[in-house]
Design a protein around this motif. Structure first.
Motif, PDB file in Angstrom:
ATOM      1  N   LEU A   1      -6.930   9.780   0.943  1.00  0.00           N
ATOM      2  CA  LEU A   1      -5.856   9.166   0.157  1.00  0.00           C
ATOM      3  C   LEU A   1      -4.808   8.521   1.062  1.00  0.00           C
ATOM      4  N   PHE A   2      -4.536   9.151   2.198  1.00  0.00           N
ATOM      5  CA  PHE A   2      -3.595   8.573   3.152  1.00  0.00           C
ATOM      6  C   PHE A   2      -4.138   7.246   3.694  1.00  0.00           C
ATOM      7  N   ILE A   3      -5.413   7.214   4.023  1.00  0.00           N
ATOM      8  CA  ILE A   3      -6.030   5.981   4.519  1.00  0.00           C
ATOM      9  C   ILE A   3      -5.945   4.886   3.462  1.00  0.00           C
ATOM     10  N   VAL A   4      -6.240   5.215   2.222  1.00  0.00           N
ATOM     11  CA  VAL A   4      -6.147   4.230   1.135  1.00  0.00           C
ATOM     12  C   VAL A   4      -4.704   3.743   1.002  1.00  0.00           C
ATOM     13  N   PHE A   5      -3.758   4.646   1.113  1.00  0.00           N
ATOM     14  CA  PHE A   5      -2.338   4.278   1.023  1.00  0.00           C
ATOM     15  C   PHE A   5      -1.947   3.352   2.173  1.00  0.00           C
ATOM     16  N   VAL A   6      -2.415   3.647   3.375  1.00  0.00           N
ATOM     17  CA  VAL A   6      -2.110   2.800   4.527  1.00  0.00           C
ATOM     18  C   VAL A   6      -2.662   1.399   4.311  1.00  0.00           C
ATOM     19  N   VAL A   7      -3.900   1.313   3.875  1.00  0.00           N
ATOM     20  CA  VAL A   7      -4.564   0.017   3.736  1.00  0.00           C
ATOM     21  C   VAL A   7      -4.027  -0.772   2.540  1.00  0.00           C
ATOM     22  N   ALA A   8      -3.873  -0.131   1.407  1.00  0.00           N
ATOM     23  CA  ALA A   8      -3.563  -0.859   0.178  1.00  0.00           C
ATOM     24  C   ALA A   8      -2.236  -0.483  -0.457  1.00  0.00           C
ATOM     25  N   GLY A   9      -1.470   0.374   0.176  1.00  0.00           N
ATOM     26  CA  GLY A   9      -0.203   0.809  -0.404  1.00  0.00           C
ATOM     27  C   GLY A   9       0.805  -0.304  -0.593  1.00  0.00           C
ATOM     28  N   GLY A  10       0.658  -1.372   0.192  1.00  0.00           N
ATOM     29  CA  GLY A  10       1.553  -2.510   0.017  1.00  0.00           C
ATOM     30  C   GLY A  10       1.472  -3.093  -1.385  1.00  0.00           C
ATOM     31  N   LEU A  11       0.313  -2.971  -2.004  1.00  0.00           N
ATOM     32  CA  LEU A  11       0.168  -3.438  -3.379  1.00  0.00           C
ATOM     33  C   LEU A  11       1.055  -2.636  -4.327  1.00  0.00           C
ATOM     34  N   LEU A  12       1.244  -1.359  -4.032  1.00  0.00           N
ATOM     35  CA  LEU A  12       2.161  -0.538  -4.830  1.00  0.00           C
ATOM     36  C   LEU A  12       3.609  -0.961  -4.602  1.00  0.00           C
ATOM     37  N   VAL A  13       3.886  -1.413  -3.375  1.00  0.00           N
ATOM     38  CA  VAL A  13       5.248  -1.839  -3.041  1.00  0.00           C
ATOM     39  C   VAL A  13       5.652  -3.065  -3.856  1.00  0.00           C
ATOM     40  N   ILE A  14       4.693  -3.878  -4.248  1.00  0.00           N
ATOM     41  CA  ILE A  14       4.998  -5.029  -5.100  1.00  0.00           C
ATOM     42  C   ILE A  14       5.672  -4.563  -6.380  1.00  0.00           C
ATOM     43  N   ARG A  15       5.165  -3.475  -6.950  1.00  0.00           N
ATOM     44  CA  ARG A  15       5.728  -2.939  -8.201  1.00  0.00           C
ATOM     45  C   ARG A  15       6.881  -1.976  -7.961  1.00  0.00           C
ATOM     46  N   LEU A  16       6.818  -1.235  -6.832  1.00  0.00           N
ATOM     47  CA  LEU A  16       7.824  -0.223  -6.519  1.00  0.00           C
ATOM     48  C   LEU A  16       8.381  -0.488  -5.116  1.00  0.00           C
ATOM     49  N   PRO A  17       9.309  -1.431  -4.977  1.00  0.00           N
ATOM     50  CA  PRO A  17       9.789  -1.846  -3.660  1.00  0.00           C
ATOM     51  C   PRO A  17      10.333  -0.703  -2.784  1.00  0.00           C
ATOM     52  N   ARG A  18      10.911   0.301  -3.376  1.00  0.00           N
ATOM     53  CA  ARG A  18      11.462   1.416  -2.583  1.00  0.00           C
ATOM     54  C   ARG A  18      10.382   2.205  -1.857  1.00  0.00           C
ATOM     55  N   LEU A  19       9.153   2.078  -2.323  1.00  0.00           N
ATOM     56  CA  LEU A  19       8.033   2.767  -1.687  1.00  0.00           C
ATOM     57  C   LEU A  19       7.783   2.239  -0.271  1.00  0.00           C
ATOM     58  N   ALA A  20       8.326   1.080   0.032  1.00  0.00           N
ATOM     59  CA  ALA A  20       8.175   0.500   1.385  1.00  0.00           C
ATOM     60  C   ALA A  20       8.739   1.435   2.445  1.00  0.00           C
ATOM     61  N   ARG A  21       9.735   2.212   2.104  1.00  0.00           N
ATOM     62  CA  ARG A  21      10.332   3.167   3.057  1.00  0.00           C
ATOM     63  C   ARG A  21       9.331   4.215   3.531  1.00  0.00           C
ATOM     64  N   VAL A  22       8.341   4.486   2.717  1.00  0.00           N
ATOM     65  CA  VAL A  22       7.290   5.436   3.093  1.00  0.00           C
ATOM     66  C   VAL A  22       6.065   4.689   3.608  1.00  0.00           C
ATOM     67  N   HIS A  23       5.784   3.562   2.992  1.00  0.00           N
ATOM     68  CA  HIS A  23       4.564   2.837   3.334  1.00  0.00           C
ATOM     69  C   HIS A  23       4.608   2.227   4.738  1.00  0.00           C
ATOM     70  N   VAL A  24       5.716   1.601   5.104  1.00  0.00           N
ATOM     71  CA  VAL A  24       5.784   0.955   6.419  1.00  0.00           C
ATOM     72  C   VAL A  24       5.547   1.965   7.547  1.00  0.00           C
ATOM     73  N   PRO A  25       6.214   3.134   7.551  1.00  0.00           N
ATOM     74  CA  PRO A  25       5.898   4.106   8.607  1.00  0.00           C
ATOM     75  C   PRO A  25       4.440   4.585   8.568  1.00  0.00           C
ATOM     76  N   ALA A  26       3.872   4.678   7.371  1.00  0.00           N
ATOM     77  CA  ALA A  26       2.467   5.092   7.259  1.00  0.00           C
ATOM     78  C   ALA A  26       1.559   4.041   7.884  1.00  0.00           C
ATOM     79  N   VAL A  27       1.849   2.764   7.666  1.00  0.00           N
ATOM     80  CA  VAL A  27       1.063   1.685   8.260  1.00  0.00           C
ATOM     81  C   VAL A  27       1.193   1.719   9.775  1.00  0.00           C
TER      82      VAL A  27
END
Length: 123
Positions: free
Chosen positions: A15-41
């Protein structure tokens, strides 16, 4: 119990790998998620590009050892998720390509997000 925990680590790892690869798509809908997604990437890219071993891998192996297992079983997790996380014949060149693809994909997604924001603010 240890084998169940080891399987749970594999699922979390996947799930972490999927989030790293495609989590940016979630950021489109939930911009605040970028705070977690960018460090994960960043973490995912560094692990791939440096050849480091993710700490989840030794944790999983240790739990399997404690559970008396040494190889992945024939269950769903062992058969389908493990090969995705730990592909056979993974070379450092392949890791560089994968790391670069993760970075490129997420740069495209974030460029789209920033462009979309920029267009909205100008109207």
């Amino acid at each position: 119990m240890y084998l169940i925990l080891a399987d749970a680590v594999v699922v979390i790892h996947f799930l972490f790998i999927v989030f790293v690869v495609a989590g940016g798509l979630l950021v489109i809908r939930l911009p605040r998620l970028a705070r977690v997604h960018v460090p994960a990437v960043v973490w995912g890219a560094v692990v791939e590009l440096s050849g480091w071993v993710c700490p989840l891998t030794p944790l999983e192996n240790y739990l399997r050892f404690l559970g008396g297992g040494s190889a992945y079983g024939g269950d769903f997790i062992g058969r389908y998720l493990v090969p995705v996380i730990y592909p056979a014949h993974l070379t450092s060149s392949t890791q560089y390509v994968l790391g670069g693809l993760v970075i490129a994909l997420n740069m495209l997604i974030y460029a789209f997000i920033l462009n979309r924001r920029h267009v909205r603010h100008h109207w």
